[in-house]
Design an enzyme around this catalytic site. Structure first.
Site, short mmCIF file in Angstrom:
data_model
loop_
_atom_site.label_atom_id
_atom_site.label_comp_id
_atom_site.label_asym_id
_atom_site.label_seq_id
_atom_site.Cartn_x
_atom_site.Cartn_y
_atom_site.Cartn_z
N GLU A 95 41.17 22.55 31.91
CA GLU A 95 40.02 23.45 30.98
C GLU A 95 39.36 23.88 32.19
O GLU A 95 38.62 23.16 32.87
CB GLU A 95 39.21 22.45 30.30
CG GLU A 95 38.59 23.18 29.22
CD GLU A 95 36.98 23.21 29.56
OE1 GLU A 95 36.45 24.49 30.04
OE2 GLU A 95 36.20 22.27 29.42
N CYS A 120 30.79 26.41 30.37
CA CYS A 120 31.95 26.90 30.57
C CYS A 120 32.14 27.87 29.47
O CYS A 120 32.91 28.87 29.56
CB CYS A 120 33.47 26.11 30.93
SG CYS A 120 33.41 25.04 29.62
#
EC number: 1.2.1.3
Length: 475
Positions: free
Chosen positions: A245, A279
Site C-alpha cells: 500500500e 496517503c
C-alpha cells in the site's frame, strides 16, 4: 522518557543483538522522548525462526480459537486506550482528539472487523468432488509507516491472526511506541509464543533482512513507492507474495451542483487531516470554472479556521510534520509550486506565526495549478492543496486520472447519477461519495503505482492465505 531497548521475540522481551538504539523525537517540541532498540539481522533471524516454529500449529488452529484470540485483543486494547492516545500524540504529534477519534479508533476497528469477518469467512469450498481450501501462507513480514502507527499495524496484524499466519513486525523507527504497546497487549492476552514478534530498527538493519529471509513467505508493506519497490525487488528473489500500500495523489472532484460552503469544508478536511500526512489525502481539488470564485472564497475561509499548534492544547486541529526532514520536503514542494508558476492563494513557506519550535507547517493553497506541475503530480505528505479548474465532467475525470497513482478519489455533489458515474470513472481503489467515511469491511488498496493487493476486513485476510485445490477429495 520511554526507553524500549528490547525486542519481543517468541513470547518474551529479550535484549537486542545490537547495543545500538534509535532516538525518538517529539515533532511538536523537537525533544528526545525515548529510544528503541536498533535491531539487526540476528534479531530478524531469531524472530523468523520463532514464527516458523509455530507456523504449522497456528495454521491448524481452529477459526473459533483465532476469533477468541482477536476478541481478547479487542478487550485489552480498550483497556490501554489512554496509553495508546498518549503515545501517538507524543511520537507523531497528532492532536489528542485525533489520536483518540482516528488513530486509536481505527486500530480498534480492524481487530473488531477481523473477528466479525471470521463469522462468515469460507476457508473451504466444495466444487463437485473437489475441495478448495484456503490455508495460512506462513511467516509474514510486516513493515509499517510512521503516519498511522496503530491503524497500519492493526489492520495487518488482525488479518494475519485471523488467517493463522505468524508474523514479524518492523514498525517505523519514527513512531515505534504504539507497536510496543500492541506487543504488551498481545503478551497480556496470551498470543501463542512465536505468533507475534516485534523487531524494532531501521530499514537497512531490519527491513532488508526480513524481506530477503528465505523462510518469510509474505511481505506486507505500507509506505513510499521507493521503499516498496526495494522490498518487492528483494522479495522477488525467492518469489515471496507481496502486498504493498503505497502513495497517492488523490483527486477531489467538486461537481457544479454543489453547495460551495459544504464542499469547501469537506475538501479542507481531506487536505489538513493528520497534517496532510495521509496517503489518501485529497490534495488535488478539481472545481468547475463557473464555481471558482465562490469556492475559493469559501475555501480560504475554511482554511483560516484551522488551528495549528500544540497537539496537547484543546482545540488544536493540526499538529506538526513528523520530522525536520519531512518538514524540509514539504517546504521544498511549496517553493517548487511558486517556481513553476502556481499562484499562492493561502499559507506558504515557513511556520505559522508564534510556532518557532516544532516542525509546524502552514496549511497552504495553490490556485491556477496545471495538472502537470510537480505539486499536482507528486505526493507532498503535508497540508498543501492544489486547486485545478475544469470546464466539463469529461475533462474533470481525465484530469483526475492523469496521475501515476490510484489509491483514492473523492466526489461531492447532489445528483446521484452523476456522482455514481464519476465514482465509477476514477481509476483508484477507494472512492468516497459525499464524505461517506471509512467502513472497515471495505477493501483498501491502490491501482497503478499506489500498490498491489487489498487490506481491511475479509479482503485483508485473503492476502495472508494460499489457495489449494484437492481433486477427488469427495469421490
Amino acid at each position: 522518557m520511554r526507553n524500549y531497548t528490547q525486542q519481543y521475540i517468541n513470547g518474551e522481551w529479550i535484549d537486542s543483538d545490537s547495543n545500538e538504539t534509535i532516538e525518538v523525537i517529539n515533532p511538536a517540541t523537537e525533544e528526545v522522548i525515548g529510544k528503541v532498540a536498533k535491531g539487526n539481522s540476528n534479531d530478524v533471524e531469531k524472530a523468523v525462526e520463532a514464527a516458523n516454529n509455530v507456523y504449522l500449529e497456528f495454521r491448524h488452529s481452529s477459526v473459533k480459537e483465532r476469533k477468541e484470540l482477536l476478541d481478547k485483543i479487542v478487550e485489552e486494547y480498550k483497556n490501554r486506550k489512554q496509553d495508546i492516545i498518549e503515545a501517538i500524540t507524543d511520537e507523531l504529534g497528532a492532536p489528542l482528539t485525533l489520536s483518540e477519534n482516528v488513530h486509536y479508533q481505527m486500530g480498534l476497528n480492524h481487530f473488531e472487523e477481523a473477528s466479525r469477518a471470521l463469522d462468515s469467512f469460507e476457508f473451504e469450498e466444495r466444487r463437485g468432488d473437489a475441495l478448495v481450501t484456503k490455508e495460512a501462507i506462513g511467516v509474514s513480514g510486516l513493515v509499517t509507516p510512521w503516519n498511522f502507527p496503530t491503524n497500519q499495524t492493526s489492520l495487518k496484524l488482525a488479518a494475519a491472526f485471523a488467517a493463522g499466519s505468524p508474523v514479524v513486525l518492523k514498525p517505523s523507527e519514527e513512531t515505534p511506541f504504539a507497536a510496543v504497546i500492541l506487543a504488551e497487549i498481545f503478551d497480556k492476552v496470551g498470543v501463542p509464543k512465536g505468533v507475534f514478534n516485534l523487531v524494532n530498527g531501521d530499514g537497512e538493519g531490519v527491513g532488508n533482512p526480513l524481506s530477503e529471509h528465505p523462510k518469510v513467505r509474505m511481505m506486507s508493506f505500507t509506505g513510499s513507492g521507493r521503499t516498496g519497490s526495494k522490498i518487492m525487488e528483494k522479495a522477488s528473489k525467492d518469489f515471496k507474495k507481496v502486498s504493498l500500500e503505497l502513495g497517492g495523489k488523490s483527486p477531489y472532484i467538486v461537481l457544479d451542483d454543489v453547495d460551495v460552503k459544504e464542499a469547501a469544508k469537506a475538501t479542507t478536511g481531506k487536505v489538513v487531516n493528520n497534517t496532510g500526512q495521509v496517503c489518501t489525502a485529497g490534495t488535488r481539488i478539481l472545481i468547475p470554472e463557473s464555481k471558482k470564485e465562490d469556492f475559493l472564497t469559501a475555501l480560504k475561509e475554511e482554511f483560516s479556521k484551522v488551528k495549528v499548534g500544540d497537539p496537547r492544547e484543546e482545540g488544536t486541529q493540526v499538529g506538526p510534520i513528523i520530522s525536520k526532514k519531512q518538514f524540509d520536503t514539504v517546504q521544498s514542494y511549496i517553493d517548487k509550486g511558486i517556481e513553476e508558476g502556481a499562484e499562492l492563494f493561502y499559507g506558504g513557506p515557513g511556520k505559522p506565526e508564534g510556532l518557532n519550535t516544532g516542525y509546524f507547517a502552514r496549511p497552504t493553497i495553490f490556485i491556477n495549478v496545471d495538472n502537470d506541475m510537480t505539486i499536482a503530480q507528486e505526493e507532498i505528505f503535508g497540508p498543501v492543496a492544489s486547486v485545478i479548474t475544469y470546464n466539463n465532467l469529461d475533462e474533470a475525470i481525465k484530469i483526475a486520472n492523469d496521475t501515476k497513482y490510484g489509491l483514492a478519489g473523492y466526489v461531492i455533489g447532489k445528483d446521484k447519477e452523476t456522482l455514481q458515474k464519476v465514482a465509477r470513472s476514477i481509476e483508484a481503489g477507494r472512492i468516497e461519495i459525499n464524505e461517506a467515511g471509512n467502513q472497515p469491511d471495505l477493501p483498501f488498496g491502490g491501482y497503478k503505482q499506489s500498490g498491489i493487493g487489498r487490506e481491511w476486513g475479509d479482503y485483508g485476510i485473503e492476502e495472508f492465505l494460499e489457495v489449494k485445490s484437492i481433486a477427488g477429495y469427495f469421490s
